[in-house]
Write a protein that holds these residues in place. Sequence first.
Motif, PDB file in Angstrom:
ATOM      1  N   GLY A 105      -2.007  10.787   5.418  1.00  0.00           N
ATOM      2  CA  GLY A 105      -1.443   9.807   4.494  1.00  0.00           C
ATOM      3  C   GLY A 105      -2.304   9.620   3.270  1.00  0.00           C
ATOM      4  N   ALA A 109      -3.856   3.913   0.551  1.00  0.00           N
ATOM      5  CA  ALA A 109      -2.707   3.123   1.021  1.00  0.00           C
ATOM      6  C   ALA A 109      -3.109   1.692   1.374  1.00  0.00           C
ATOM      7  N   TRP A 111      -1.240   0.064   3.625  1.00  0.00           N
ATOM      8  CA  TRP A 111      -0.850  -0.046   5.039  1.00  0.00           C
ATOM      9  C   TRP A 111      -1.620   0.983   5.866  1.00  0.00           C
ATOM     10  N   VAL A 113      -1.414   2.394   9.825  1.00  0.00           N
ATOM     11  CA  VAL A 113      -0.753   2.381  11.124  1.00  0.00           C
ATOM     12  C   VAL A 113      -1.703   3.017  12.126  1.00  0.00           C
ATOM     13  N   LEU A 141       8.979   3.330   9.181  1.00  0.00           N
ATOM     14  CA  LEU A 141       8.232   3.167   7.930  1.00  0.00           C
ATOM     15  C   LEU A 141       9.173   3.250   6.725  1.00  0.00           C
ATOM     16  N   LEU A 146       8.084   2.917   3.149  1.00  0.00           N
ATOM     17  CA  LEU A 146       6.857   3.710   3.234  1.00  0.00           C
ATOM     18  C   LEU A 146       7.155   5.103   3.753  1.00  0.00           C
ATOM     19  N   ARG A 148       4.834   8.936   4.910  1.00  0.00           N
ATOM     20  CA  ARG A 148       3.488   9.503   5.057  1.00  0.00           C
ATOM     21  C   ARG A 148       3.090  10.415   3.904  1.00  0.00           C
ATOM     22  N   VAL A 156       1.098   5.073   2.960  1.00  0.00           N
ATOM     23  CA  VAL A 156       0.690   4.581   4.274  1.00  0.00           C
ATOM     24  C   VAL A 156      -0.302   5.586   4.839  1.00  0.00           C
ATOM     25  N   TYR A 157      -1.254   5.089   5.603  1.00  0.00           N
ATOM     26  CA  TYR A 157      -2.169   5.996   6.301  1.00  0.00           C
ATOM     27  C   TYR A 157      -1.941   5.813   7.796  1.00  0.00           C
ATOM     28  N   ILE A 158      -1.904   6.938   8.497  1.00  0.00           N
ATOM     29  CA  ILE A 158      -1.606   6.904   9.938  1.00  0.00           C
ATOM     30  C   ILE A 158      -2.770   7.533  10.689  1.00  0.00           C
ATOM     31  N   PRO A 193      -7.413  -1.353   4.037  1.00  0.00           N
ATOM     32  CA  PRO A 193      -5.974  -1.655   3.967  1.00  0.00           C
ATOM     33  C   PRO A 193      -5.739  -3.156   3.846  1.00  0.00           C
TER      34      PRO A 193
END
Length: 271
Positions: A105, A109, A111, A113, A141, A146, A148, A156-158, A193
């Motif tokens: 991601g 970001a 967010w 996750v 998302l 959002l 990726r 967003v970063y996951i 975040p």
Amino acid sequence: MMQLDARQRAMLEEMGVRVFRPELPLGRMDDAPPSPPPGGEAAVPAARVAVARPATVAHAAPISVPRAVPGEIAGMDWDALQQAVASCQACGLCKSRKNTVFGVGDTQARWLVVGEAPGENEDIQGEPFVGQAGQLLDNMLKAVGLNRQGSGAQGVYIANVLKCRPPANRNPQPEEVLQCEPYLRRQVALLQPQVILALGRFAAQSLLQSSVPEVATLPLGKLRGQVHYYEGVPVVVSYHPAYLLRTPQDKAKAWADLCLALDLMRGGAPA
Ligand code: URA
């Protein structure tokens, strides 16, 4: 009662929530069984992204950072951190992994996750949430704007609690979580975040062990519907997508969780 316009209804369709009923009062959610291990997911093509690609580790290759040393990790930048994860031998999972799964991601970001651990597909592809549960996560998302591959407001970063796959998708063991924890902590520090969405029991336990000492004994349903904190960052707990695949009737609660996180981003949710 939450009023939904046509666009929001379309978003719910993305999540597979066909009939939306008003969300239960926050803080009075039903208990749910622990989230399942991240397995049993059919392979789907992964969305390829440029950010934070994992490195395949040949086990015979020289290892420069064999152990997770929290003091060193705390000073690393993204590249150093990713290399440290790629060569980590802090626990036995390094023996069976095909790839480490660092995260994916936008590193800017707002967010973050956090899931549990890579499953089979993630281990093969080196990217988090690329199986069926990942497809649902992507839809969730998307429902809040959002994705990726997105950046800016769509970014967003996951990441996962564990960066390596537990064999046969068994539950993470405490020692593995302990060894891997500095990596996630550093990812949070680098990302800074504005909200963390913790998916499933292990993500919640890992992030909230300091702020909610009894977290290990609480069902996920008791952790939802309120704002927790990790390193000063607001944390919203929700169901793991793999659980939602088996329990679609709880998708409406997951939608309420996303709305809570969205409210936080807009500065509207109570602390
Ligand atoms: N489940 C997780 O928690 N993480 C993944 O990356 C995939 C499935």
